[in-house]
Enzyme design. Structure first.
Site, PDB file in Angstrom:
ATOM      1  N   ASN A 240     -10.327  -6.040  -3.942  1.00  0.00           N
ATOM      2  CA  ASN A 240      -8.942  -6.103  -4.418  1.00  0.00           C
ATOM      3  C   ASN A 240      -8.081  -7.228  -3.874  1.00  0.00           C
ATOM      4  O   ASN A 240      -7.100  -7.599  -4.509  1.00  0.00           O
ATOM      5  CB  ASN A 240      -8.231  -4.779  -4.095  1.00  0.00           C
ATOM      6  CG  ASN A 240      -8.884  -3.589  -4.761  1.00  0.00           C
ATOM      7  OD1 ASN A 240      -9.137  -3.614  -5.950  1.00  0.00           O
ATOM      8  ND2 ASN A 240      -9.179  -2.562  -3.987  1.00  0.00           N
ATOM      9  N   TYR A 241      -8.403  -7.779  -2.711  1.00  0.00           N
ATOM     10  CA  TYR A 241      -7.447  -8.667  -2.054  1.00  0.00           C
ATOM     11  C   TYR A 241      -7.919 -10.100  -1.858  1.00  0.00           C
ATOM     12  O   TYR A 241      -7.116 -11.023  -1.963  1.00  0.00           O
ATOM     13  CB  TYR A 241      -7.041  -8.066  -0.702  1.00  0.00           C
ATOM     14  CG  TYR A 241      -6.274  -6.773  -0.855  1.00  0.00           C
ATOM     15  CD1 TYR A 241      -4.978  -6.777  -1.350  1.00  0.00           C
ATOM     16  CD2 TYR A 241      -6.857  -5.552  -0.548  1.00  0.00           C
ATOM     17  CE1 TYR A 241      -4.271  -5.598  -1.521  1.00  0.00           C
ATOM     18  CE2 TYR A 241      -6.168  -4.369  -0.716  1.00  0.00           C
ATOM     19  CZ  TYR A 241      -4.881  -4.392  -1.202  1.00  0.00           C
ATOM     20  OH  TYR A 241      -4.180  -3.223  -1.383  1.00  0.00           O
ATOM     21  N   ILE A 242      -9.167 -10.306  -1.542  1.00  0.00           N
ATOM     22  CA  ILE A 242      -9.657 -11.670  -1.326  1.00  0.00           C
ATOM     23  C   ILE A 242     -10.006 -12.289  -2.670  1.00  0.00           C
ATOM     24  O   ILE A 242     -10.755 -11.694  -3.459  1.00  0.00           O
ATOM     25  CB  ILE A 242     -10.893 -11.676  -0.414  1.00  0.00           C
ATOM     26  CG1 ILE A 242     -10.564 -11.083   0.954  1.00  0.00           C
ATOM     27  CG2 ILE A 242     -11.435 -13.085  -0.239  1.00  0.00           C
ATOM     28  CD1 ILE A 242     -11.778 -10.894   1.855  1.00  0.00           C
TER      29      ILE A 242
END
EC number: 5.6.2.1
Length: 907
Positions: free
Chosen positions: A865-867
Site C-alpha cells: 500500500n505505501y511503497i
C-alpha cells in the site's frame, strides 16, 4: 519497545478520487485469464469452438473454412444464407482487440445477449481472411456493422427483395482434397476435411513489432513446436493414408495453438497504464460493464439429529435458524474468542434475540450462557474437519473441481469489451464478528445476506444477472462513474461493503498509479509546506500553532489524521483526535505516544522531538483533563483543506505514501552493496522495508509458533552442515595432504554433536521409509486405474531393506572421520559440491537473520500500500535481483505497470 499485531488492511487501498495526467495510447488487449464468463458461451457448441478443435464433419459450412484460414477459394462458394444470419458466436470465434478506454458498441450489438456475442461474451472484431481483411481496411465505415448485415448489404438483389448468392467459383485442384472434383455437390457435413489447415493470419493493425514477445506467447509457441515434432516423428511408421490423417491433425493442432498464442499476445499487449484514464470522482470509468453478479453461500445444512447443544445438561432441540447461530459459537469453542468476556456477552445477546424469534422445539428456556454446553457441536465440527483433511488426493481434486465449476461464472467480468478479473465476488457468509483488537462489537452476529440486500451495478441495456439463490436484487443501477460491481450494508457496524475488480485489474491499477503519482507530485511542494508549518509552530494564533504541530507529526512520524468516532465504534484515534491521556511528556524533549490506532492496533512510540514541539504539547495540555482533545482547534476536514491549498488533492494520507516511498529509496541506496550476493541484497532490501514498516507502525506480536519455526530453520542449517562434513571427510580420505593446507576441512562444526546426529539420522530413516511407502501406494493406484497388475509387496520390502542398510551403515560411521559415500566421486566433484554447500549455508544464515529481525514487524502492508512498487522494481533491475525474490506473485500481478520500469527510475 512493545510491538503488537498490525492489520494488513489500509485506508490507502481505496481508489483515489483524483484525475492524473499523462495519458498514452494502449497497445492491445487485457492480459487477464481466459476462462469464459458463465452464461456467455462457456458451454460452447461445436459451432462455437475454434476450428482447430472442431470435430471432423462439422456442419458450419463457410464459417468453418474461413476461420480455419484456408487459402482455398472454396469457402466463398460454399457460404449459405443461414450462416450469414447467425449470431457471431455461432459463426466465427471472436478474438477481441479492444481499443484503449471505452469501446463504442454498435446499436445492433447492444441488443445481442451476452451468451451470443463471442466465446467470452465480448464484442471484439472476429478474425478475417486476407481478402476479408483488405476489404474491411478499404471500407472503414461499416467496420462496426454485424457480419450478417454486411453480407446482405454487399449481395445484389434478385428482384424479389432477397439477396442473391454469389456464383460458385472453381477451386484449383492442387488446393483441394484428392477427390475434390467428385465431391463438389456433396453436402458440407459429409465432405472430407481439408488436408492442411493454415493458421489464421493476424490482423496487421494489431501487430506491434516494437513489443517484446511475452512469456505466455513464447510458451505457447514452444508447445506448438514440440507437439508438431512429436507428430512428425510418428508419421514415418504410419501408412500413407494414416500419415496424411496424422499430418492434418498435427497441423490443426498447430493452427489452434498458434491462434491461442496470438490471442495471448493480443490480450497481454493491452497496457492500461499507457492509456491511463482519469480517476477523479464523477469522471466516467467505463462505457460497458457485464458480469454475473455475486456468489451467495449455500444454505445452512442441519446437524445430525444426534448432535445437539446442551442446556444445564439437557439436550436442546433447536430450529435451524437458532441451531446455526449456536453452531457458530460451538465451532469456536477452543479459540481465545470464546473465552473473551466481551465476545461472549455480545454473542449471547444476539443469540437470545434469535431464540426469541425461533425458540427451542422442546420448550427449553435458555437464560444463561454459562449453562450452555456447545461441546457436542464442537466435536462434530472437529470430526468433519478431520474427514476433510483425510480426503485422498483424488477426492480433494474432485471437490476442488466442483468448487471451481461453481465459482467460474463469477471470476471475470467484461469491462469495455475486455475480460477483467473480479475481486471479492463471494458474499460473506453469516458468522460471529471477530473484529480487531478490543473492538466493542466483537462476538455480534453477522446476518446471512440475500439478493434483497444487494445492489448491483452493471452496464445499461445489459442482461441483468440472476442470483444463484432465490430472490431479487434490492436495486440494479447503471453508474459508470464508480468502479464497484455490487454493494451491501453489513449489520454489525452499518458499513457499506463493495465488490470491486481484482487487484491486477485495469481500474485498480489506474487508481494505484494515480496514488503514487500524487505522492511523487508532493516532492515539488513539500519543502515550501515544511517551511510554512515550521514558521507556524510559533504562531500567536492557537489554531495555526495546533495545525502546524499536527502536520509535523503527520509528516515526520507518518501518523494518520484520525476521524471522530461514534459511541458504538472502537475507540481508535489519529493525530487530530489525540487526547491528553495519549501523550506523556518526559523532559527535556521526549514524548511518549500510546493509543489505539486503525483496526484497534496499539501505537506506542517514544519520540525525541524539537524543543518547540515539546513546548507546544505542554501548552496544548495546559488546563485540560485526561479525556480532553489535545488538538481541540483542529479537524481532519480543516487540515486537509489547508493542505490542498499547496497541492490539488493533497491529504494527510498522501504523506504516508510519500514518506514511505522516500524512506525506502534512501535506505536501499544506503544499505545495498553492488558487489554483494543476491542473498545479501535481499537482506538489505528487507532491512530497508523494515524501516518503512516501523515508520508506518506496521508492527505485530511475535507469533506463538515463532520459536518452533526458528528451531526448524536451525535444524535445516545443521543438516546442511552435516552433509558438508560428510563431503569434507570423503575429500580428506582421497586427498590427505589437504589437512595441512586447508584448515576449514578439518574444523568441526560447533553445533553438530553426536546426539543431534543420531536424532537426525533416525528421523531421516523414518522419512525415507514413509516416502517409499507413499510412492508404492501411488504405483498401486496407477496400476489399478490403467488396468495393470498391482506391484508385488516384495518390491516395497526390498526398498525398505535398502534404506535400513544405508542408515545402519551411517550409524556405524558416527564418531568417526571415515566415511563412505553412496556413490564414489572424484576430488574435483567433491570440491564443487562443498563449494555449493558453503554458498547454501551462507545464504540460509541470511534467511535466519532476516526472519529473526522481522519477527515484530509486518513487511507486507508497506509493499502492498505505501511503497511505490517502481522503486522496488528499479532497484531489482539495477542490482540484478530477481523481482520475484522481493515481490510476491500477487504483488507482481497487482503492479504489472511497475515491473516494466527502467532501472534508473527515481521516486
Amino acid at each position: 519497545m512493545a510491538r503488537l499485531a498490525v492489520s494488513s488492511d489500509s485506508e490507502d487501498d481505496k481508489p483515489l478520487a483524483t484525475a492524473t495526467n499523462g495519458r498514452a495510447k494502449a497497445n492491445g488487449s487485457n492480459a487477464n485469464g481466459k476462462r469464459p464468463l458463465a452464461g456467455s458461451g462457456s458451454d460452447l457448441s461445436d459451432d462455437d469452438k475454434p476450428l482447430a478443435k472442431r470435430a471432423k464433419g462439422s456442419t458450419n459450412g463457410a464459417s468453418a473454412s474461413a476461420a480455419n484460414g484456408n487459402a482455398s477459394k472454396r469457402k466463398v462458394a460454399e457460404a449459405s444464407d443461414d450462416d450469414d444470419d447467425r449470431p457471431i458466436a455461432q459463426t466465427l470465434k471472436s478474438v477481441a482487440v479492444p481499443m484503449p478506454g471505452a469501446v463504442k458498441q454498435s446499436d445492433d450489438e447492444d441488443d445481442v445477449p451476452l451468451a451470443k456475442t463471442n466465446g467470452l461474451g465480448g464484442r471484439g472484431r472476429p478474425r478475417q481472411s486476407y481478402k476479408e481483411e483488405s476489404r474491411s481496411a478499404e471500407d472503414d465505415d461499416d467496420s462496426d456493422v454485424p457480419i450478417a448485415k454486411k453480407a446482405a448489404k454487399k449481395r445484389p438483389s434478385n428482384g424479389n427483395g432477397k439477396s442473391k448468392q454469389p456464383p460458385k467459383k472453381k477451386v484449383k485442384k492442387e488446393e483441394s482434397d484428392p477427390d475434390a472434383s467428385s465431391d463438389e455437390d456433396v453436402p458440407l457435413a459429409q465432405k472430407a476435411p481439408a488436408a492442411k489447415a493454415k493458421a489464421v493470419p493476424k490482423p496487421a493493425a494489431t501487430k506491434r513489432k516494437s513489443e517484446p514477445t511475452t512469456p505466455a506467447v513464447k510458451k505457447a509457441k514452444v508447445e506448438v513446436k514440440k507437439e508438431v515434432k512429436k507428430e512428425v516423428k510418428k508419421e514415418a511408421s504410419l501408412s500413407p493414408v494414416k500419415a496424411r490423417g496424422k499430418k492434418a491433425k498435427s497441423e490443426d493442432a498447430e493452427a489452434d495453438a498458434q491462434a491461442k498464442a496470438e490471442e495471448a499476445e493480443e490480450e497481454e499487449s493491452y497496457k492500461y497504464w499507457e492509456a491511463l484514464n482519469a480517476a477523479g470522482d464523477g469522471s466516467q470509468k467505463w462505457t460497458t460493464l457485464e458480469h454475473n453478479g455475486v456468489l451467495f453461500p449455500p444454505p445452512y445444512q442441519r446437524l445430525p439429529s444426534s448432535v445437539k447443544m446442551l442446556y444445564d445438561g439437557k439436550p436442546v432441540d433447536l430450529p435451524p435458524e437458532s441451531e446455526e447461530v449456536a453452531g457458530f459459537f460451538g465451532a469456536m469453542l477452543e479459540t481465545p474468542h470464546a473465552q473473551d468476556a466481551q465476545f461472549r456477552s455480545n454473542f449471547f445477546d444476539d443469540f437470545k434475540t434469535v431464540l426469541g424469534k425461533h425458540p427451542a422445539y422442546n420448550g427449553v428456556k435458555i437464560m444463561s450462557l454459562d449453562l450452555c454446553d456447545f461441546r457436542p457441536m464442537y466435536e462434530y465440527y472437529e470430526a468433519e474437519r478431520a474427514k476433510k483433511k483425510a480426503m485422498s488426493a483424488a477426492e480433494k481434486k474432485e471437490a476442488k473441481k466442483v468448487k471451481d465449476a461453481m465459482e467460474e461464472p463469477y471470476l471475470y467480468c467484461l469491462l469495455d469489451g475486455r475480460k477483467e478479473k473480479v475481486g471479492n465476488f463471494r458474499v460473506e457468509p453469516p458468522g460471529l464478528f471477530r473484529g480487531r483488537g478490543e473492538h466493542p462489537k466483537k462476538g455480534k452476529l453477522k446476518l446471512r445476506l440475500y439478493p434483497e440486500d444487494m445492489v448491483i451495478n452493471i452496464g445499461e441495456g445489459t442482461k441483468i444477472p440472476v442470483p444463484n439463490i432465490p430472490g431479487k436484487w434490492r436495486e440494479v443501477t447503471h453508474d459508470n462513474t464508480v468502479t464497484w460491481l455490487a454493494n451491501w450494508k453489513e449489520n454489525v457496524n452499518g458499513n457499506s461493503k463493495y465488490v470491486f475488480l481484482a487487484a491486477g485489474s485495469s481500474l485498480k491499477g489506474q487508481s494505484d498509479i494515480a496514488k503514487f503519482e500524487k505522492a511523487r507530485e508532493l516532492k515539488k511542494h513539500v519543502d515550501r509546506l515544511r517551511k510554512d508549518y515550521t514558521a507556524d509552530l510559533t504562531s500567536k494564533i492557537m489554531a495555526d500553532r495546533q495545525r502546524a504541530t499536527a502536520i509535523y507529526f503527520i509528516d515526520r512520524y507518518a501518523l494518520r489524521a484520525g476521524n471522530e468516532k461514534g459511541t458504538e465504534e472502537a475507540d481508535t484515534v489519529g493525530c487530530c483526535s489525540l487526547r491528553y491521556e495519549h501523550v506523556t511528556m518526559e523532559k527535556p524533549d521526549k514524548l511518549i505516544l500510546d493509543f489505539l490506532g486503525k483496526d484497534s492496533i496499539r501505537y506506542y512510540n517514544e519520540l525525541k522531538v524539537e524543543p518547540q514541539i515539546f513546548k507546544n504539547i505542554r501548552l496544548f495540555k495546559d488546563g485540560k483533563t485526561e479525556l480532553d482533545d489535545l488538538f481541540d482547534r483542529v479537524t481532519t476536514t480543516g487540515l486537509n483543506k489547508y493542505l490542498q491549498s499547496y497541492m490539488q488533492g493533497l491529504t494527510a494520507k498522501v504523506f504516508r505514501t510519500y514518506n514511505a516511498s522516500v524512506t525506502c529509496q534512501q535506505q536501499l541506496e544506503k544499505l545495498t552493496d553492488p558487489d554483494a550476493t543476491v542473498a545479501e541484497k535481499i537482506l538489505a532490501f528487507n532491512r530497508a522495508n523494515r524501516e518503512v514498516a516501523i515508520l508506518c507502525n506496521h508492527q505485530r506480536t511475535v507469533s506463538k509458533g515463532f520459536a518452533a519455526s526458528m528451531d526448524k530453520m536451525n535444524d535445516r542449517l545443521r543438516a546442511l552442515k552435516y552433509q558438508r562434513r560428510k563431503l569434507r571427510y570423503a575429500l580428506l580420505i582421497q586427498e590427505p595432504q589437504l589437512k595441512k593446507k586447508r584448515k576449514e576441512l578439518v574444523e568441526e562444526e560447533s553445533d553438530l554433536d553426536d546426539d543431534w546426529i543420531a536424532t537426525y539420522e533416525d528421523e531421516q530413516r523414518k522419512k525415507e521409509i514413509e516416502k517409499a511407502e507413499k510412492k508404492f501406494e501411488k504405483e498401486k493406484e496407477k496400476a489399478v486405474a490403467e488396468g495393470d497388475d498391482e506391484p508385488k509387496a516384495s518390491i516395497l520390502k526390498d526398498r525398505i531393506e535398502a534404506i535400513n542398510e544405508e542408515y545402519d551403515r551411517l550409524k556405524g560411521e558416527r564418531g568417526s572421520t571415515t566415511v563412505e559415500l553412496k556413490s564414489a566421486k572424484p576430488s574435483e566433484k567433491l570440491e564443487e559440491a562443498i563449494e555449493k554447500l558453503d554458498e547454501r549455508i551462507k545464504n540460509f544464515r541470511y534467511q535466519i537473520t532476516d526472519k529473526d529481525e522481522g519477527k515484530e514487524v509486518s513487511l507486507t502492508t508497506s509493499k502492498t500500500n505505501y511503497i511505490d512498487p517502481r522503486i522496488i522494481a528499479a532497484w531489482a533491475k539495477k542490482y540484478g535481483v530477481p523481482i520475484e525474490k522481493v515481490l510476491s506473485k500477487s504483488l507482481i500481478t497487482k503492479f504489472p505497470w511497475a515491473v516494466e520500469v527502467d532501472a534508473d527510475f527515481v521516486f
